[in-house]
Structure formats: C-alpha cells, structure tokens
Design a protein around this motif. Structure first.
Motif, mmCIF file in Angstrom:
data_model
loop_
_atom_site.group_PDB
_atom_site.id
_atom_site.type_symbol
_atom_site.label_atom_id
_atom_site.label_comp_id
_atom_site.label_asym_id
_atom_site.label_seq_id
_atom_site.Cartn_x
_atom_site.Cartn_y
_atom_site.Cartn_z
ATOM 1 N N LYS A 24 -4.933 -2.172 1.828
ATOM 2 C CA LYS A 24 -3.995 -3.086 2.489
ATOM 3 C C LYS A 24 -2.894 -3.526 1.520
ATOM 4 O O LYS A 24 -1.718 -3.569 1.868
ATOM 5 C CB LYS A 24 -4.755 -4.306 3.017
ATOM 6 C CG LYS A 24 -3.918 -5.306 3.755
ATOM 7 C CD LYS A 24 -4.789 -6.459 4.248
ATOM 8 C CE LYS A 24 -3.983 -7.561 4.860
ATOM 9 N NZ LYS A 24 -4.823 -8.691 5.274
ATOM 10 N N LYS A 25 -3.305 -3.835 0.298
ATOM 11 C CA LYS A 25 -2.340 -4.286 -0.700
ATOM 12 C C LYS A 25 -1.337 -3.190 -1.021
ATOM 13 O O LYS A 25 -0.142 -3.440 -1.168
ATOM 14 C CB LYS A 25 -3.058 -4.742 -1.963
ATOM 15 C CG LYS A 25 -2.113 -5.345 -2.967
ATOM 16 C CD LYS A 25 -2.707 -5.864 -4.241
ATOM 17 C CE LYS A 25 -4.096 -5.986 -4.528
ATOM 18 N NZ LYS A 25 -5.179 -5.198 -4.374
ATOM 19 N N GLN A 28 1.143 -3.167 1.763
ATOM 20 C CA GLN A 28 1.981 -4.359 1.730
ATOM 21 C C GLN A 28 3.021 -4.291 0.620
ATOM 22 O O GLN A 28 4.180 -4.652 0.823
ATOM 23 C CB GLN A 28 1.124 -5.617 1.553
ATOM 24 C CG GLN A 28 0.329 -5.995 2.761
ATOM 25 C CD GLN A 28 -0.585 -7.176 2.489
ATOM 26 O OE1 GLN A 28 -1.045 -7.384 1.369
ATOM 27 N NE2 GLN A 28 -0.873 -7.941 3.531
#
Length: 116
Positions: A24-25, A28
């Motif tokens: 996810k990071k 992002q």
C-alpha cells in the motif's frame, strides 16, 4: 500462526499487515510523487516538496520496522513455547514490555502523520 497475540491480532494477521502496508505504501508514494511532480517548476519548488516526500517515506519505513520487530518478538515466543515442555509462558516480561513499547511507537507515528 493463528493464535491471538493481542486483542484481535494473530501472528498470521500481523505478517499480512506487514505485507499489505508495504504494498500500500509503495502505491501511495508513487501516487504522491506523480501528483507532486507537475508542481515542481523550479529548484525552489523542489526544496519545499522533496522534504515532504522524504518525511512520508521515513515515517513509512519506521512503521514497517515496528511491525517487523513485533513479528520477530512473537515468532521467538512461539518457538520458545513450542520447544517448552510446560508451554505456559508465551512472552517474557521483557518481551511484553518491548512489544507494548513498539505498539506505542507505531501509534505515535500514525498520530504524527495525521497531524502533518
């Protein structure tokens, strides 16, 4: 692997969180850089925007480190419990304290991101 290590969290779900957070990071950060890139028109713009990106990267890395530390503590405790005849002590007092400190640091990091 599915034994609850603290309220609502098993070792396997902790490992899943580590993997999910990393993926996810990465998405992002890529999206953030893509969104901010058109805003950089000069060196002055870069000196303002790049440190913001750097801070987000550092906070993300620290969060991952805390989760990995938690996983290592739990893994050691699980191995000790499996090899122990009595099997009644999952974590030593020091490991419990370290685990709680790590959870608190993780929560503090999350608060820092929300504030900034």
């Amino acid at each position: 692997m599915d034994q609850e290590i603290f309220k609502g969290k098993s070792f396997s779900s902790l490992l899943e969180d580590i993997y999910t957070n990393a993926a996810k990071k990465e998405k992002q950060i890529s999206a953030l850089i893509k969104d901010l890139q058109p805003m950089i028109k000069s060196i002055g713009d870069a000196t303002v925007i790049v440190p913001i990106i750097k801070e987000y990267l550092e906070v993300g890395v620290k969060n991952d480190e805390h989760l990995i530390k938690m996983a290592a503590i739990v893994q050691r405790a699980m191995a000790r419990q499996e090899s122990s005849e009595s099997g009644n002590m999952l974590l030593t007092e020091e490991e419990k304290r370290h685990l709680l400190d790590t959870v608190q640091e993780l929560e503090d990091s999350k608060k820092w991101v929300l504030i900034h």
